[in-house]
Scaffold this active site. Structure first.
Site, PDB file in Angstrom:
ATOM      1  N   ARG A  81       0.830  -1.227   0.000  1.00 27.35           N
ATOM      2  CA  ARG A  81       0.000   0.000   0.000  1.00 27.35           C
ATOM      3  C   ARG A  81       0.858   1.268   0.000  1.00 27.35           C
ATOM      4  O   ARG A  81       0.513   2.275   0.625  1.00 27.35           O
ATOM      5  CB  ARG A  81      -0.951   0.046   1.214  1.00 27.35           C
ATOM      6  CG  ARG A  81      -2.016  -1.002   1.234  1.00 27.35           C
ATOM      7  CD  ARG A  81      -2.971  -0.953   0.043  1.00 27.35           C
ATOM      8  NE  ARG A  81      -3.757  -2.155   0.009  1.00 27.35           N
ATOM      9  CZ  ARG A  81      -3.314  -3.292  -0.552  1.00 27.35           C
ATOM     10  NH1 ARG A  81      -2.163  -3.359  -1.172  1.00 27.35           N
ATOM     11  NH2 ARG A  81      -4.064  -4.368  -0.525  1.00 27.35           N
ATOM     12  N   SER A 112     -11.065  -0.171   3.100  1.00 32.05           N
ATOM     13  CA  SER A 112     -10.423  -0.418   4.397  1.00 32.05           C
ATOM     14  C   SER A 112      -9.909   0.910   4.946  1.00 32.05           C
ATOM     15  O   SER A 112      -9.167   1.607   4.264  1.00 32.05           O
ATOM     16  CB  SER A 112      -9.226  -1.359   4.220  1.00 32.05           C
ATOM     17  OG  SER A 112      -9.671  -2.565   3.652  1.00 32.05           O
ATOM     18  N   GLU A 171      -5.454   4.187   5.961  1.00 35.47           N
ATOM     19  CA  GLU A 171      -5.125   3.941   4.557  1.00 35.47           C
ATOM     20  C   GLU A 171      -5.556   5.113   3.667  1.00 35.47           C
ATOM     21  O   GLU A 171      -4.771   5.566   2.829  1.00 35.47           O
ATOM     22  CB  GLU A 171      -5.772   2.634   4.088  1.00 35.47           C
ATOM     23  CG  GLU A 171      -5.433   2.293   2.653  1.00 35.47           C
ATOM     24  CD  GLU A 171      -6.111   1.024   2.158  1.00 35.47           C
ATOM     25  OE1 GLU A 171      -5.946  -0.043   2.766  1.00 35.47           O
ATOM     26  OE2 GLU A 171      -6.808   1.116   1.137  1.00 35.47           O
TER      27      GLU A 171
HETATM   28  C1  LIG Z   1     -15.738   0.182  -1.326  1.00 36.32           C
HETATM   29  C2  LIG Z   1     -14.244   0.361  -1.491  1.00 36.32           C
HETATM   30  C3  LIG Z   1     -13.419  -0.747  -1.621  1.00 36.32           C
HETATM   31  C4  LIG Z   1     -12.030  -0.588  -1.790  1.00 36.32           C
HETATM   32  N1  LIG Z   1     -11.243  -1.701  -1.915  1.00 36.32           N
HETATM   33  C5  LIG Z   1      -9.905  -1.569  -2.094  1.00 36.32           C
HETATM   34  C6  LIG Z   1      -9.075  -2.727  -2.228  1.00 36.32           C
HETATM   35  O1  LIG Z   1      -9.538  -3.850  -2.247  1.00 36.32           O
HETATM   36  N2  LIG Z   1      -7.734  -2.525  -2.386  1.00 36.32           N
HETATM   37  C7  LIG Z   1      -7.178  -1.289  -2.418  1.00 36.32           C
HETATM   38  O2  LIG Z   1      -5.958  -1.180  -2.575  1.00 36.32           O
HETATM   39  N3  LIG Z   1      -7.944  -0.168  -2.287  1.00 36.32           N
HETATM   40  C8  LIG Z   1      -9.286  -0.280  -2.126  1.00 36.32           C
HETATM   41  N4  LIG Z   1     -10.069   0.833  -1.976  1.00 36.32           N
HETATM   42  C9  LIG Z   1      -9.443   2.161  -1.974  1.00 36.32           C
HETATM   43  C10 LIG Z   1      -9.499   2.874  -3.343  1.00 36.32           C
HETATM   44  O3  LIG Z   1     -10.490   2.356  -4.167  1.00 36.32           O
HETATM   45  C11 LIG Z   1      -8.171   2.799  -4.079  1.00 36.32           C
HETATM   46  O4  LIG Z   1      -7.134   3.333  -3.295  1.00 36.32           O
HETATM   47  C12 LIG Z   1      -8.222   3.570  -5.406  1.00 36.32           C
HETATM   48  O5  LIG Z   1      -7.056   3.323  -6.162  1.00 36.32           O
HETATM   49  C13 LIG Z   1      -8.388   5.076  -5.234  1.00 36.32           C
HETATM   50  O6  LIG Z   1      -8.615   5.614  -6.514  1.00 36.32           O
HETATM   51  P1  LIG Z   1      -9.300   7.035  -6.682  1.00 36.32           P
HETATM   52  O7  LIG Z   1      -9.219   7.391  -8.117  1.00 36.32           O
HETATM   53  O8  LIG Z   1     -10.669   7.006  -6.102  1.00 36.32           O
HETATM   54  O9  LIG Z   1      -8.330   7.953  -5.831  1.00 36.32           O
HETATM   55  P2  LIG Z   1      -8.723   9.253  -4.991  1.00 36.32           P
HETATM   56  O10 LIG Z   1      -9.473   8.831  -3.767  1.00 36.32           O
HETATM   57  O11 LIG Z   1      -9.348  10.247  -5.868  1.00 36.32           O
HETATM   58  O12 LIG Z   1      -7.275   9.748  -4.564  1.00 36.32           O
HETATM   59  C14 LIG Z   1      -6.499   8.972  -3.657  1.00 36.32           C
HETATM   60  C15 LIG Z   1      -5.082   9.542  -3.600  1.00 36.32           C
HETATM   61  O13 LIG Z   1      -4.452   9.374  -4.867  1.00 36.32           O
HETATM   62  C16 LIG Z   1      -4.089  10.635  -5.401  1.00 36.32           C
HETATM   63  N5  LIG Z   1      -4.330  10.570  -6.839  1.00 36.32           N
HETATM   64  C17 LIG Z   1      -5.490  10.227  -7.469  1.00 36.32           C
HETATM   65  N6  LIG Z   1      -5.304  10.262  -8.800  1.00 36.32           N
HETATM   66  C18 LIG Z   1      -4.026  10.632  -9.002  1.00 36.32           C
HETATM   67  C19 LIG Z   1      -3.239  10.865 -10.161  1.00 36.32           C
HETATM   68  N7  LIG Z   1      -3.712  10.709 -11.409  1.00 36.32           N
HETATM   69  N8  LIG Z   1      -1.941  11.270  -9.995  1.00 36.32           N
HETATM   70  C20 LIG Z   1      -1.411  11.449  -8.772  1.00 36.32           C
HETATM   71  N9  LIG Z   1      -2.115  11.243  -7.636  1.00 36.32           N
HETATM   72  C21 LIG Z   1      -3.403  10.847  -7.756  1.00 36.32           C
HETATM   73  C22 LIG Z   1      -4.939  11.658  -4.690  1.00 36.32           C
HETATM   74  O14 LIG Z   1      -4.314  12.932  -4.669  1.00 36.32           O
HETATM   75  C23 LIG Z   1      -5.039  11.057  -3.317  1.00 36.32           C
HETATM   76  O15 LIG Z   1      -3.859  11.337  -2.596  1.00 36.32           O
HETATM   77  C24 LIG Z   1     -11.468   0.709  -1.809  1.00 36.32           C
HETATM   78  C25 LIG Z   1     -12.314   1.837  -1.682  1.00 36.32           C
HETATM   79  C26 LIG Z   1     -13.686   1.657  -1.524  1.00 36.32           C
HETATM   80  C27 LIG Z   1     -14.560   2.865  -1.389  1.00 36.32           C
END
Ligand SMILES: Cc1cc2nc3c(=O)[nH]c(=O)nc-3n(C[C@H](O)[C@H](O)[C@H](O)COP(=O)(O)OP(=O)(O)OC[C@H]3O[C@@H](n4cnc5c(N)ncnc54)[C@H](O)[C@@H]3O)c2cc1C
Length: 346
Positions: A160, A239, A338
Site C-alpha cells: 500500500r 479499508s 489507509e
Molecule cells: C468500497 C471500497 C473498496 C475498496 N477496496 C480496495 C481494495 O480492495 N484494495 C485497495 O488497494 N484499495 C481499495 N479501496 C481504496 C481505493 O479504491 C483505491 O485506493 C483507489 O485506487 C483510489 O482511486 P481514486 O481514483 O478514487 O483515488 P482518490 O481517492 O481520488 O485519490 C487517492 C489519492 O491518490 C491521489 N491521486 C489520485 N489520482 C491521481 C493521479 N492521477 N496522480 C497522482 N495522484 C493521484 C490523490 O491525490 C489522493 O492522494 C477501496 C475503496 C472503496 C470505497
C-alpha cells in the site's frame, strides 16, 4: 477544461464527506491536466488531485485551493500490453481485460476509483497487487516541470505504498502501462485461501478468467466492498486502516499480550510480520456495525468506516480515533489510516 468555484467535494468522494473546493477544475485530456497543474504551481496555489475520490477523507472545511479532477479517457491494448489513461474507471478496465482473455489484474476487479490512482497506494486485493503488472507510469513531475516515464522498479512499490505516496506533492500520474499475460483464458495462480475455497480449487491453481473476476466480485459484494449508492455499507473509503506490519520485537510483544488468542500472521519483508487490522478491531470490541451515530463501522466488514447518510468528516474521524485508541490500549498496536486525509489528521 471545466472550472467551477466553491464547488462541493462530498459528492465526488465515496464517503460523501468534506467541504467545498475554492476552485474545482475538471480535465479531460493529458494536456489539460498538465496545464491546470502548471497554472496552480505558477500561482503558488495549493493543489489536490482527485480521481474517483474512493481513498479520500476531506475535512469539513473543504480545500482552500484548486482541486483537479482527472477525467481523462483511454484504454489502449496492444497484444498483452495495456495502457490506461489516469482517468479511466479502474473496475471497468479490469473487466475489459478479462473479456479480452488477459490475466494479471483479474483479482483486482470491483475496486473503485481511477486507473491513475492505482500506483499511488499500489492497489491490491485477493493476493494481487498492481505492482506485479505495472511496467511504466507516465507522470507530470511538478519539481522538474516536465513529463517523465518511470519504470515499475522506479515506482518504489511496497505494501500500500509507492514513490507517489511518499512524495505526494511531486507527481501527477497521466498514464499507467501494464504487462498482462495471455494464459489461454486462464487466470494467474489463485493465491488467496478465501478465493480458492470459493472457487473450489487449491491455492496455486489457475481458473477461468471470468470465474476469477466473478468470484472476487461476489466476495467483495458480501463485504460491502463494491460500490452501491443504495447501500450505506459502501459509503466508505474501503479499508480505513492498513494491516499493521510489526518488527520482530513488536511482534514478540504483541504475542505476549494475546492471552491465548491466535492472531492472523503473515510473513512480511525484512523479518517483519503482518497481522490483520480487521481482527484487531473486532477483538478490541468493535464488531461489525459498531457505533450509534451517523458514522459507524460497516455492518458487513469491521475495516470499513461508513457514513450512514448524515455524517460529517468530524463524525467519521471521531469514530476512527476511538477505534485506533481502543486497539492501541488492547494490543499496543498503532493502526495507520489507509485513505489520504485532506485538511484533517487522525
Ligand atoms: C468500497 C471500497 C473498496 C475498496 N477496496 C480496495 C481494495 O480492495 N484494495 C485497495 O488497494 N484499495 C481499495 N479501496 C481504496 C481505493 O479504491 C483505491 O485506493 C483507489 O485506487 C483510489 O482511486 P481514486 O481514483 O478514487 O483515488 P482518490 O481517492 O481520488 O485519490 C487517492 C489519492 O491518490 C491521489 N491521486 C489520485 N489520482 C491521481 C493521479 N492521477 N496522480 C497522482 N495522484 C493521484 C490523490 O491525490 C489522493 O492522494 C477501496 C475503496 C472503496 C470505497
Amino acid at each position: 477544461m471545466l472550472v467551477q468555484h466553491d464547488a462541493p467535494l462530498a459528492p465526488l468522494t465515496t464517503l460523501r464527506l468534506g467541504g467545498p473546493a475554492r476552485r474545482l477544475v475538471t480535465a479531460t485530456t493529458d494536456a489539460e491536466v498538465v496545464q491546470a497543474v502548471r497554472e496552480a504551481d505558477a500561482a503558488g496555489e495549493p493543489l489536490l488531485v482527485i480521481g474517483g475520490g474512493s481513498n479520500l477523507l476531506i475535512g469539513d472545511g473543504g480545500f482552500a485551493g484548486t482541486v483537479l479532477r482527472i477525467a481523462t479517457t483511454g484504454f489502449g491494448l496492444d497484444a498483452a500490453t495495456l495502457e490506461l489513461a489516469a482517468g479511466e474507471v479502474w473496475a471497468d478496465a479490469v473487466s475489459r481485460t478479462v473479456d479480452e482473455g488477459l490475466a494479471g489484474i483479474e483479482f483486482l476487479a470491483g475496486i473503485p476509483g481511477s486507473a491513475g490512482a492505482t500506483p499511488v497506494q499500489n492497489v491490491g486485493a485477493y493476493g494481487q497487487e498492481v505492482s506485479s503488472s505495472i511496467t511504466e507510469v507516465v507522470a507530470y513531475d511538478r519539481r522538474a516541470g516536465g513529463t517523465v516515464t518511470l519504470t515499475g522498479a522506479e515506482c518504489g512499490f511496497s505494501y500500500r505504498h509507492s514513490r507517489f505516496k511518499a512524495d505526494p506533492e511531486r507527481y501527477v500520474v497521466l498514464r499507467v502501462r501494464f504487462a498482462l499475460e495471455d494464459n489461454g483464458g486462464l487466470s494467474t495462480p489463485v493465491k488467496y485461501a478465501e478465493t480458492a475455497r470459493h472457487l473450489g480449487v487449491e491455492q496455486g491453481e489457475r481458473v477461468g478468467l471470468a470465474a476469477a473476476r466473478d468470484a472476487v466480485l461476489r466476495l467483495r459484494s458480501g463485504k460491502g466492498m463494491v460500490l452501491d449508492p443504495a447501500d450505506h455499507d459502501t459509503w466508505s473509503a474501503g479499508s480505513f486502516f492498513t494491516n499493521p506490519v510489526l518488527t520482530a520485537a513488536q511482534y514478540q510483544a504483541f504475542l505476549a499480550g494475546l492471552d491465548g488468542r491466535t492472531a492472523p500472521a503473515y510473513p512480511a519483508p525484512d523479518g517483519c510480520t503482518k497481522t490483520s487490522a480487521a481482527w484487531l478491531i473486532d477483538q478490541a470490541g468493535f464488531g461489525k456495525g459498531y457505533g450509534s451515530g451517523p458514522a459507524t463501522l460497516s455492518t458487513k466488514h469491521t475495516l470499513a468506516l461508513t457514513n450512514r447518510g448524515g455524517a460529517t468528516a468530524g463524525d467519521l474521524l471521531a469514530l476512527a480515533r476511538e477505534i485506533r485508541d481502543g486497539v492501541r490500549s488492547a494490543f499496543g498496536v498503532e493502526l495507520v489510516n489507509e485513505p489520504v486525509l485532506v485538511g484533517v489528521a487522525l
